[in-house]
Every structure is written in structure tokens, then in C-alpha cells.
Enzyme design. Structure first.
Site, mmCIF file in Angstrom:
data_model
loop_
_atom_site.group_PDB
_atom_site.id
_atom_site.type_symbol
_atom_site.label_atom_id
_atom_site.label_comp_id
_atom_site.label_asym_id
_atom_site.label_seq_id
_atom_site.Cartn_x
_atom_site.Cartn_y
_atom_site.Cartn_z
ATOM 1 N N CYS A 1 0.816 -1.216 0.000
ATOM 2 C CA CYS A 1 0.000 0.000 0.000
ATOM 3 C C CYS A 1 0.850 1.266 0.000
ATOM 4 C CB CYS A 1 -0.943 0.003 1.209
ATOM 5 S SG CYS A 1 -2.112 -1.355 1.193
ATOM 6 N N HIS B 1 -12.197 13.177 -2.879
ATOM 7 C CA HIS B 1 -11.420 13.447 -4.086
ATOM 8 C C HIS B 1 -10.142 14.235 -3.788
ATOM 9 C CE1 HIS B 1 -15.101 12.047 -5.944
ATOM 10 N NE2 HIS B 1 -14.371 11.787 -7.005
ATOM 11 N N GLU C 1 -13.183 0.827 4.291
ATOM 12 C CA GLU C 1 -12.197 1.096 3.242
ATOM 13 C C GLU C 1 -12.435 0.064 2.150
ATOM 14 O OE1 GLU C 1 -7.802 2.215 3.914
ATOM 15 O OE2 GLU C 1 -7.780 0.080 3.425
#
Length: 115
Positions: A24, A67, A104
Site C-alpha cells: 500500500c 477526491h 475502506e
């Protein structure tokens, strides 16, 4: 009086990377499902809080995470740190014990609660 819980679910899409993490550590994105639950007593209005007002506050708080690259907000943007950050921001705006649960993607979540 009887305590009641009211819940709202909303979504944000954000990018992040986890510094030093094997898989990640590169920039990638998630859709975060966010569930906010407040707890309180019904007022003379017949409501704990108007859903419209709850949604307005939640949307105002969540828009700062939507975003964006979460690393610009949090040093290590794990779902745990993000959930804790969102909970703190909502707690400062809503005068109720509350819980925030953030998924998530699919099947992975964190919850921070004061109720």
C-alpha cells in the site's frame, strides 16, 4: 427519557498511500463508506435532531476528504487514522455522543465511538 440512535451513511472517494508499506506504499484509491450514528433524547420537536441538519454537517465535514490525496491531511492515512480524524471533526460540530464507522472499500472497516 429514552435514548435513541440516528444514523446517516455517506460516501467519499479518496487516494492515499501508506509510507513504508510493502503493497500500500504506492498511490491508490478507495471508496469509503461512512456511517455516522448520534445518540440522544427526543426533544419537544419530536426529533433527536433533524436528519436534514445531520446530513448537512456530515457533508460539510466529509467534503474535505473527498477526491483528495489523504496524505496531504494525515501523515499516515490508515483507515484508523482517517476514522479518528473524521470523528474528531464531527464531534466538534455535533453536540451528541456519536460513532463513526468507515469502510475502506468492501469488507474492511474501523469504528470510533463515544456512544
Amino acid at each position: 427519557m429514552v435514548k435513541m440512535k440516528l444514523g446517516i451513511i455517506d460516501y467519499i472517494d479518496s487516494a492515499h498511500y501508506l509510507p513504508g508499506h510493502e503493497t500500500c506504499g504506492i498511490v491508490h484509491g478507495h471508496t469509503y463508506k461512512t456511517e455516522v450514528v448520534i445518540e440522544g433524547e427526543k426533544k419537544d420537536t419530536g426529533m433527536v435532531m433533524d436528519f436534514y441538519e445531520i446530513k448537512k454537517v456530515i457533508k460539510e465535514v466529509l467534503k474535505q476528504y473527498d477526491h483528495v490525496l489523504l496524505n496531504n491531511i494525515l501523515e499516515f492515512p490508515s483507515v484508523e487514522n482517517l476514522c479518528e480524524h473524521v470523528h474528531a471533526n464531527l464531534s466538534s460540530r455535533l453536540d451528541f455522543p456519536l460513532s463513526v464507522k468507515m469502510w475502506e472499500g468492501e469488507g474492511k472497516w474501523c469504528e470510533v465511538s463515544t456512544c
